[in-house]
Design an enzyme around this catalytic site. Structure first.
Site, PDB file in Angstrom:
ATOM      1  CG  ASP A 263      46.861  50.351  39.453  1.00  0.00           C
ATOM      2  OD1 ASP A 263      47.650  49.630  40.116  1.00  0.00           O
ATOM      3  OD2 ASP A 263      47.012  51.581  39.363  1.00  0.00           O
TER       4      ASP A 263
HETATM    5  C1  BGC Z   1      49.990  51.534  41.403  1.00  0.00           C
HETATM    6  C2  BGC Z   1      50.674  50.834  40.263  1.00  0.00           C
HETATM    7  C3  BGC Z   1      51.627  49.814  40.805  1.00  0.00           C
HETATM    8  C4  BGC Z   1      50.854  48.844  41.664  1.00  0.00           C
HETATM    9  C5  BGC Z   1      51.696  47.746  42.267  1.00  0.00           C
HETATM   10  C6  BGC Z   1      49.360  50.561  42.387  1.00  0.00           C
HETATM   11  O1  BGC Z   1      48.948  51.209  43.527  1.00  0.00           O
HETATM   12  O2  BGC Z   1      49.008  52.408  40.907  1.00  0.00           O
HETATM   13  O3  BGC Z   1      51.343  51.765  39.459  1.00  0.00           O
HETATM   14  O4  BGC Z   1      52.303  49.181  39.777  1.00  0.00           O
HETATM   15  O5  BGC Z   1      50.269  49.557  42.737  1.00  0.00           O
HETATM   16  O6  BGC Z   1      52.543  48.240  43.222  1.00  0.00           O
END
Ligand code: BGC
Length: 737
Positions: A263
């Protein structure tokens, strides 16, 4: 002549020689594994390191020397996110990146229709492909444990069977476009409070029975090409580089051969990232990177990894495994044979969004046929629409799923358009939320503090309600921080901005008041007994208003069913009843174990406000003649159970027939009902169909912690057919020898 022939021969020779020399990795007709090995052996150490971490906010490097393209990821999961600046979350201001916003995944789950999941996946995959993205960051399948989780709207509800069945066609639809789905957030990311550090303590049974199945289905049945590690910890280790979750379960047990993506900013340690199953690092950001000339070289899997290899402290075996996975991803997507070209913002995608929304909207209550709304040619009706969500843009906000939509039909627009000249549709706000700084807009200003006089807004709406023929209230939550929004949880289960008070007064002022809730979460409804009609309309994206109007005016016969339980109060949810939310900042313990949602309601005999699987129709269905083909089976047999369902009302419609299993006597406490199958069927007026379900050992088993495996016990089982978890209509039983 002779010279000419020689020239032709030379030409043919060169042609074949060059055709033969085409490197295997570029040959789309060769098996992917051969291409991977060929590319891998041509890459330098530097090139290998370069492809396993980000080079910008959403992309990672390719191998320019070899013509291997970059990877470009995008959120997900409800539409294709706007282009952002290279190193920023902020929107770059392109003019060709406005997408179709599809309904939130809670709505998709509420359709209980796997065809809708396939349509969703295909459509959003086409949008991603057109925008040259090869990784779609979604879908999300974290289980609904608490109604306070700010991200529940991005997930598929509380039940592992429902989420598993819905996630598979979504993934396949996306991937048919040569775009990898990236199922997230693996695993146990069930709250936003303390999400970056909280360690989840959970027993193996709950892990295997509740929290892992949808991910497992994504891998084993959906053949998903990417998985995103979660922010939180499990067994004291960050989920994005977690030995048990990623190496032991995902890669060894489930044989996942795709890429594990961290993530964004979920990576915290180079050695753990090397050894514990992370393949690609994204989104890491620390203060010093803001001024560093090459910030991405500071990533854990960039220079620090390179240095360790150079010093001989780690070998290259893990690196090669990571690079193989990245190459596999590229060959499955950007360098795949016959990759389609996608499409963007098309009328087909609008239609898909509308269809999914129409099927997901849930009619929670409808006394005295308040709905559908009738319109009369002779007498123009006065319809008053009240509530901020009737006009507010709800595709924006909420965190990473925020969208720059090509258009968004609001509930007010949808109702007005549908009513046309047959009604006067007017609007009163009734309540208002404080303005917030626009998400992802560079230099966006904090809005000036305004005083919102909720009482005055309420009084104005109530006065208008007294004069109207009917009222449609459209409220609920929104995508502001602290509501249905990433990175924080809700403070409580009640509606914000004094909406309960407003609804109560509206119901007093006008008996003909329909309450529409827009949310991704259960909300308390202290006024529910007095409301003649209640609708849960989710966040439905570009076509939200059209879909809602379709249901309200009866062009669409509602067929959505709740993908999670609406308990009356917070303490009825098991996590809260046990006092196990949000934990102590360091740890959170899932002491309720497998008893989540309706499993808990059944066990504790709590009557929810609206149960899991609940949803009404404008027609009625009668269940009868439940049958089982064998009364006694052995463990390796399957048994077929069936039930007849008849449309006994006055309209054609769809019903979701739900099959729950009850292990009547078991050695350990088991939920009295567990969803093991469902079918959505369309029935014309008076039509009857027989539905069959095959039940096998897996459907009867539970996860035995002592033996670390699924086991099934002898004895009696019941197959329960329900229109919801709270409304079981027929049952049959059989014995396992
Ligand atoms: C989120 C993800 C997301 C990623 C990119 C993170 O903060 O938890 O779900 O895909 O950001 O935007």
């Amino acid at each position: 002549m002779k010279i000419k022939l020689t020239a032709v021969a030379v030409f043919i020779g060169i042609f074949f020689a060059s055709a033969q020399e085409k490197p295997v990795y570029l040959n789309v007709d060769k098996p992917i594994e051969e291409r991977v090995e060929d590319a891998l052996k041509r890459m330098t150490l530097e090139e290998k390191i370069a492809v396993i971490h980000a080079q910008s906010k959403f992309s990672s490097a390719g191998v320019p020397r070899l013509g291997i393209p970059e990877n470009w990821a995008t959120d997900g999961p409800h539409g294709i996110r706007a282009e952002v600046f290279w190193d920023e979350w902020n929107i770059a201001g392109w003019t060709n990146d406005s997408c179709i916003a599809f309904p939130a995944l809670t709505c998709l789950a509420a359709t209980w229709n796997t065809d809708m999941a396939a349509l969703y996946g295909k459509s959003i995959g086409e949008e991603a492909r057109y925008r040259n993205k090869n990784i779609l960051l979604g879908p999300g399948v974290n289980i609904y444990r608490t109604p306070l989780n700010g991200r529940n709207f991005e997930y598929m509800g509380e039940d592992p069977c429902l989420a598993s069945k819905m996630v598979v066609p979504y993934i396949k639809g996306v991937q048919e476009n040569g775009v990898a789905a990236c199922v997230k957030h693996f695993a146990l990311n069930n709250q936003e409070t303390d999400r970056y550090k909280v360690n989840v303590n959970i027993d193996d049974r709950a892990l295997n029975e509740i929290y892992l199945p949808a991910f497992k289905a994504a891998v084993k049945e959906g053949d998903v090409w990417a998985v995103m590690g979660a922010y939180n910890k499990y067994m004291g280790e960050q989920a994005s580089h977690n030995k048990v979750l990623l190496n032991d379960i995902l890669k060894k047990e489930w044989q996942f051969d795709g890429v594990v993506i961290s993530d964004w900013d979920g990576t915290h340690d180079t050695k753990q990232a090397i050894h514990n199953g992370l393949d690609m690092e994204f989104g890491t950001w620390r203060k010093e990177m803001e001024t560093a000339p090459k910030p991405y070289n500071l990533y854990y899997l960039a220079n620090p990894y390179y240095e360790l290899i150079k010093k001989g402290e780690v070998g290259t075996e893990e690196l090669d495994d990571k690079v193989r996975r990245v190459l596999r991803l590229v060959f499955r997507t950007n360098m795949a044979k016959d990759r389609p070209f996608g499409s963007f913002g098309s009328p087909e995608h609008s239609q898909a969004a509308r269809k999914i929304a129409e099927e997901g909207i849930v009619l929670l209550k409808n006394k005295k046929s308040t709905l559908p709304i009738s319109l009369y040619k002779k007498k123009k009706r006065n319809i008053l629409v009240v509530g901020e969500n009737a006009v507010k843009r709800l595709t924006v906000g909420g965190g990473s799923s925020s969208l720059k939509a090509k258009y968004e039909i609001s509930p007010f627009d949808g109702i007005k358009k549908r009513a046309g000249s047959l009604a006067n549709v007017t609007y009163a706000a009734g309540y208002k939320s404080p303005a917030v700084k626009e998400q992802d807009v560079r230099d966006a200003k904090e809005p000036e503090k305004e005083t919102i006089d909720l009482k005055a807004l309420r009084n104005e709406a109530v006065r208008a309600a007294q004069k109207a023929d009917m009222v449609v209230f459209v409220g609920g939550l929104n995508k502001n921080s602290g509501q249905d929004c990433e990175d924080s949880d809700r403070a409580n289960i009640t509606l914000p901005y004094e909406q309960d008070l407003l609804i109560k007064e509206l119901l007093k002022a006008n008996k003909n008041t329909v309450v529409v809730i827009i949310s991704g979460n259960a909300v308390a409804m202290p006024w529910a007994d007095d409301a003649p009609a209640i609708v849960e309309a989710w966040y439905n994206g570009s076509e939200a208003g059209n879909a809602l109007a379709g249901v309200l005016f009866g062009d669409v016969n509602p067929s959505g069913k709740l993908p999670f339980t609406f308990f009356k109060q917070l303490k009825d949810f098991s996590a809260h009843a046990m006092g196990e939310y949000p934990g102590n900042g360091t740890n959170v313990s899932y002491r309720e174990s497998v008893f989540v949602g309706y499993r808990w309601a059944n066990r504790m005999r709590i009557k929810p406000l609206f149960g899991f699987g609940h949803g009404l129709s404008y027609t009625t269905f009668k269940y009868s003649a439940a049958r089982v083909d064998k009364k006694t089976i052995s463990a390796n047999d399957s048994v077929t159970v069936s039930v007849k369902v008849k449309n006994t009302g006055y309209r054609a419609g769809q019903e979701v027939v739900q099959l729950y299993i009850n292990d009547v006597v078991s050695a350990i406490p088991r939920p009295r009902q567990e969803l093991k199958g469902f079918q959505k069927i369309y029935l014309k007026v008076g039509e009857e169909k027989t539905l069959s379900f095959v039940i096998n050992k897996d459907d009867l088993s539970y996860y035995n912690e002592k033996h670390g495996k699924w086991i099934v016990e002898r004895g009696e089982f019941e197959a329960l057919f329900g229109s919801s978890s709270e409304d079981i209509r027929e049952k049959v039983s059989f014995k396992l020898k």
